[in-house]
Write an enzyme that holds these catalytic residues in place. Structure first.
Site, short mmCIF file in Angstrom:
data_model
loop_
_atom_site.label_atom_id
_atom_site.label_comp_id
_atom_site.label_asym_id
_atom_site.label_seq_id
_atom_site.Cartn_x
_atom_site.Cartn_y
_atom_site.Cartn_z
N ASN A 65 4.92 7.99 -8.96
CA ASN A 65 3.51 8.23 -8.68
C ASN A 65 3.03 9.41 -9.54
OD1 ASN A 65 1.20 9.52 -7.48
ND2 ASN A 65 1.48 8.23 -5.68
N HIS A 77 -0.40 13.53 -9.32
CA HIS A 77 -0.53 14.99 -9.40
C HIS A 77 -0.54 15.53 -10.81
CE1 HIS A 77 -1.07 15.06 -5.24
NE2 HIS A 77 0.09 14.46 -5.00
N HIS A 92 -3.00 6.38 -7.14
CA HIS A 92 -3.90 6.21 -6.00
C HIS A 92 -5.30 6.66 -6.42
CE1 HIS A 92 -4.65 7.37 -1.45
NE2 HIS A 92 -5.55 6.53 -1.92
N ARG A 147 -8.46 7.57 -5.16
CA ARG A 147 -9.07 7.91 -3.87
C ARG A 147 -10.58 7.82 -3.96
NH1 ARG A 147 -5.35 10.82 -0.24
NH2 ARG A 147 -7.20 11.11 1.01
N ARG A 201 -10.27 12.70 -6.33
CA ARG A 201 -9.77 14.07 -6.46
C ARG A 201 -8.66 14.19 -7.50
NH1 ARG A 201 -6.76 14.81 -0.68
NH2 ARG A 201 -8.78 14.13 0.03
N GLU A 220 -2.67 2.00 -5.62
CA GLU A 220 -2.83 2.40 -4.21
C GLU A 220 -4.29 2.59 -3.93
OE1 GLU A 220 -1.18 5.91 -2.42
OE2 GLU A 220 0.72 5.39 -3.35
N THR A 229 -2.09 11.23 2.18
CA THR A 229 -2.14 10.13 3.13
C THR A 229 -1.37 10.49 4.40
OG1 THR A 229 -2.10 8.71 1.21
CG2 THR A 229 -1.83 7.64 3.33
N GLU A 254 5.26 -1.04 2.68
CA GLU A 254 5.85 0.24 2.31
C GLU A 254 5.92 1.08 3.57
OE1 GLU A 254 4.83 2.00 -1.41
OE2 GLU A 254 4.99 4.03 -0.61
N HIS A 273 6.62 8.59 0.53
CA HIS A 273 5.93 9.78 1.04
C HIS A 273 6.92 10.89 1.35
CE1 HIS A 273 2.67 12.23 2.41
NE2 HIS A 273 1.86 11.30 1.95
N1 PXP Z 1 3.52 5.91 -1.22
C1 PXP Z 1 2.28 6.00 -0.69
C2 PXP Z 1 1.69 4.80 -0.05
C3 PXP Z 1 1.54 7.20 -0.79
O1 PXP Z 1 0.31 7.27 -0.27
C4 PXP Z 1 2.12 8.29 -1.47
C5 PXP Z 1 1.33 9.55 -1.62
O2 PXP Z 1 0.21 9.30 -2.42
C6 PXP Z 1 3.40 8.14 -2.01
C7 PXP Z 1 4.09 6.94 -1.86
C8 PXP Z 1 4.06 9.24 -2.76
O3 PXP Z 1 4.29 10.31 -1.91
P1 PXP Z 1 4.80 11.67 -2.52
O4 PXP Z 1 3.78 12.11 -3.52
O5 PXP Z 1 4.89 12.55 -1.34
O6 PXP Z 1 6.13 11.41 -3.17
#
Ligand code: PXP
Length: 249
Positions: free
Chosen positions: A10, A13, A46, A48, A52, A73, A104, A154, A197
């Site tokens: 992901n 960030h 994602h 949003r 952001r 996402e 989330t 998931e 997550h």
């Molecule tokens: N999976 C989903 C559905 C999420 O919403 C997130 C956070 O955006 C992640 C995975 C990744 O989580 P993390 O950034 O904490 O590794």
């Protein structure tokens, strides 16, 4: 038992850091390409409602440029479904979204919202997207996901990861058991099981031992680690942790 455990990276960030200064750098799409080169099996982003981190232009570039599957996402809103119909990402992961949350929180309320979700899932499937529902590892939402025809769930690992990080051993044990039981139940219904997550090297290694998981989606920890060791090394170490965990399971 799922085949090889896939790692989805992901890149949200990277965009968070970019947006802190308002310019074009660091480029999350460059990070996505580098993550793929370092061994990521797919990229998650994602978009949003408040934009952001990832923005529309990022998602459009990811959808056209990536050589590995894109997992888009999104909240199950009209705007996002229409965008997915246009961009046709490999996968669409429906998540709950609240404007005021930092990230989330909790899984999608598929039981309470099944009437709203059913047509959205059909639209995404008709657009060719592999639909995934981000849910808690409990029987009711998993059974509802199957009823709604979602090929993937998931499971939300945040509560478990927090318990591990806070040293709450009893809670961590109970949460791990809930995830393992949920994964087995979902797999028994023919659903592919992902997790995500808050995962880090240790929690990813532990969870990889549960054979029903097919994919982990990991972002925040990997990007933080990349500050110290670089993105390639962070992804390489995560791959190794997951392989070790799977071999031990
Ligand atoms: N999976 C989903 C559905 C999420 O919403 C997130 C956070 O955006 C992640 C995975 C990744 O989580 P993390 O950034 O904490 O590794």
């Amino acid at each position: 038992m799922a085949d090889r455990l896939r790692l989805g990276v992901n890149i949200d960030h990277v965009a968070t850091v970019r947006n802190a200064r308002g310019g074009a750098l660091p480029d999350p799409v460059r990070a996505a390409h580098q993550a793929v080169a370092a061994g990521a099996d797919g990229i998650t982003a994602h978009l949003r409602e408040d934009r952001r981190h990832i923005r529309d232009a990022d998602m459009a570039r990811l959808a056209t440029e990536l050589t590995k599957p894109l997992n888009f996402e999104m909240a199950a809103t009209e705007e996002m479904i229409a965008l997915a119909q246009r961009l046709k990402p490999h996968a669409a992961c429906l998540v709950p979204e609240k404007r005021e949350e930092r990230t989330t929180e909790g899984g999608l309320d598929v039981v309470g919202q099944h009437n709203m979700l059913a047509p959205q899932i059909v639209r995404l499937r008709e657009a060719g997207c592999r639909v995934s529902l981000f849910i808690e590892a409990d029987e009711a939402p998993i059974a509802m996901a199957a009823k709604l025809g979602a090929p993937v769930v998931e499971l939300h690992t945040g509560t478990w990861c927090h318990a591990v990080a806070d040293g709450h051993h009893d809670k961590a044990r109970a949460e791990f058991a809930r995830l393992a039981k949920g994964a087995a139940f979902a797999a028994s219904l023919g659903i592919e099981v992902h997790a995500g997550h808050g995962l880090d090297f240790d929690t990813a290694r532990q969870l990889a031992a549960v054979p029903d998981f097919a994919e982990f989606n990991i972002g925040h920890f990997l990007m933080g680690e990349a500050i110290f060791v670089g993105l390639d090394a962070a992804i390489g170490q995560m791959r190794q942790a997951m392989d070790e965990g799977r071999a031990a399971g």
